[in-house]
Scaffold this motif. Sequence first.
Motif, short mmCIF file in Angstrom:
data_model
loop_
_atom_site.label_atom_id
_atom_site.label_comp_id
_atom_site.label_asym_id
_atom_site.label_seq_id
_atom_site.Cartn_x
_atom_site.Cartn_y
_atom_site.Cartn_z
N TYR A 65 0.75 -1.52 -0.13
CA TYR A 65 0.02 -0.03 0.10
C TYR A 65 1.11 1.52 -0.42
N ASN A 66 0.92 2.54 -0.52
CA ASN A 66 1.15 3.54 -1.14
C ASN A 66 -0.02 4.39 -0.54
N LEU A 67 0.92 5.10 0.92
CA LEU A 67 -0.66 6.43 1.06
C LEU A 67 -1.25 7.33 0.27
N SER A 68 -1.77 7.68 0.32
CA SER A 68 -2.71 8.94 -0.23
C SER A 68 -1.89 10.43 0.08
N GLU A 69 -2.65 11.11 -0.85
CA GLU A 69 -1.56 12.47 -0.86
C GLU A 69 -2.95 13.45 0.57
N THR A 70 -3.50 13.61 0.43
CA THR A 70 -4.21 14.08 1.29
C THR A 70 -5.44 13.46 2.49
N LYS A 71 -5.00 13.99 3.14
CA LYS A 71 -5.99 14.07 4.63
C LYS A 71 -7.42 12.44 3.91
N GLU A 72 -8.41 13.87 3.58
CA GLU A 72 -9.52 13.14 2.89
C GLU A 72 -9.14 11.69 2.64
N GLU A 73 -7.68 11.48 1.38
CA GLU A 73 -8.16 10.58 0.80
C GLU A 73 -7.06 9.13 1.92
N MET A 74 -6.76 9.65 2.90
CA MET A 74 -6.17 8.62 3.49
C MET A 74 -7.04 8.66 4.84
N LEU A 75 -8.56 9.35 4.91
CA LEU A 75 -10.25 8.49 5.59
C LEU A 75 -10.12 7.63 5.12
N LYS A 76 -10.19 7.71 3.16
CA LYS A 76 -11.00 7.05 2.86
C LYS A 76 -10.02 5.38 2.69
N ASP A 77 -8.84 5.70 2.70
CA ASP A 77 -7.61 4.25 2.88
C ASP A 77 -8.13 3.15 3.59
N SER A 78 -8.15 4.75 5.11
CA SER A 78 -7.73 3.91 6.19
C SER A 78 -9.47 2.78 6.58
#
Length: 550
Positions: A114-127
């Motif tokens: 997994y590669n971390l997304s750029e924005t906090k919003e995308e990180m939250l979706k990935d979480s």
Amino acid sequence: MENAMFCYQCEQTMGGKGCTKSGVCGKTPEIANLQDLLIYQLKGISCYAKKIMEQEKKIDKSIVSFVENGLFTTLTNVNFDAEVHVKLLQESQSIKERLRDEAPEGEYPDQCTYNLSETKEEMLKDSVKAGIMYDQSLDADIRSLRSTILYGLKGVSAYGHQARYLGYHSDQVDEFYFKGLEATTNDNLSLEDLIRMAMRTGEISVEVMRTLDEANTTTYKNPSPHKVNVNRVKGPFIIVSGHDLKDLEMLLEQTEGKGINIYTHGEMIPAHGYPSLKKYKHLVGNFGGAWQDQQKEFDNIPGCILMTTNCLMRPRETYKDRIFTTNVVGWDGIKFIPTKDDETKDFSEIIEKSLELGGFKEDEEKKEILVGFGHHATLSHAEKIVEEVKAGNIRHFFLIGGCDGARPGRNYYTDFAKMVPNDCIILTLACGKYRFNKLDFGTVSGLPRLLDVGQCNDAYSAVRIATALADAFDTDVNSLPLTIVLSWYEQKAVADLLALLSLGIKGMYLGPSLPAFLSPNVLQYLVDTFNIKPISTAEEDLKSSLNQIC
């Protein structure tokens, strides 16, 4: 998806099952999900690190420290600041990429690829994929044991962080962060493998507590009995909460001669037993009780608070401008005191604020309690204790301690301590002691009946005391006239429990409720193997303890 969460790592979890809308601790779904993703990243880092270590290569200590602090940040009541988590996530990705380049080729789990997304919003979706319950097909017992290992590691990280801050570490512990985290991703491990890994986590917990004990006692000398005032003293003041003795020492140095009184709070009270700390005359006493009363006790006080480790609750507006955090502790909008490049901290802002607030207007009548009975101080009386037990003057020992919390059932621990007969000694440690440490238990055979062993990591001291007494009686710990009554709340208590189990200690009472992450089968295994007993009533448990065959 961002509004959903699932967390069951602490004792106060909603309905005894799991927090799903927001954490009882004050954790929002946003923070909970960022923490899940951070743990997911730490697992990915660990899988790569384990493969690299298998090639006889060392992992840089800065990476160990990052993983340790990342685990500690996600422990209950530590950090509630979203931006801190985003920064840690970004750093985790760069570390993971660095290890990815070093690791041998092969099959790796999703946590690695997994590669971390750029924005906090995308990180939250990935979480979502990092959530505890994401894989619905996972065997409940496997999930339970993986959670037990993870939460044990979080407890270990808290102690490891404190020791490292004083310049001490154990390579054994450092390497196990990676091995333990990798085990929680490894689908090839059986239930038996994971049970062994949970017990190994307990052994590592003993090792990290030994390391921290060495760090504290070498740096501040062995604790010795000391009377601590628990009432207020006139003048400006700063309350220091948490567990970190080095922060307390630096603050004592920077406030000396400035007319500011320093109080300990919560788990910091054992600091009064250390010779290198109690020499400061302006370390005047202990303020308040256990962590869960802080909102009421800190309400509108005319002084400042410094939070050094966990047990931070949502600050009320009445003291939000006078509470400061440091280390891995954080809350959005609260002043944070960073560590400088030379490992020191500048406390001038909190010092100026405390002088400006003016402090307490008058003294309260002094009331003192006794602390400082670590293994060194207690075992200096070992010969006398053995004589008195053999003569029938001391009948039984009770270790009553652990984390405190807000559930009404915790009155059990106060009731139990009050009911302990006068010919018995009570050892206590961690903030569970606040349930009864201001009561007068008197003496037995010239010894105080209540011996305060220290912080939660001083479970190591309790073990040292128990094993030394067992040696003196030419028996084992389980055959001593000793009953262990534990209260658990968060993940350090999980590490402590696993430590005691790894040493083969049986027959412990555990409460006030059992961990939600223990599946029925895993709980049954612990009951069958270690005779763990959920607490019932204080009367019944005391009676059965005193009737045990020694």
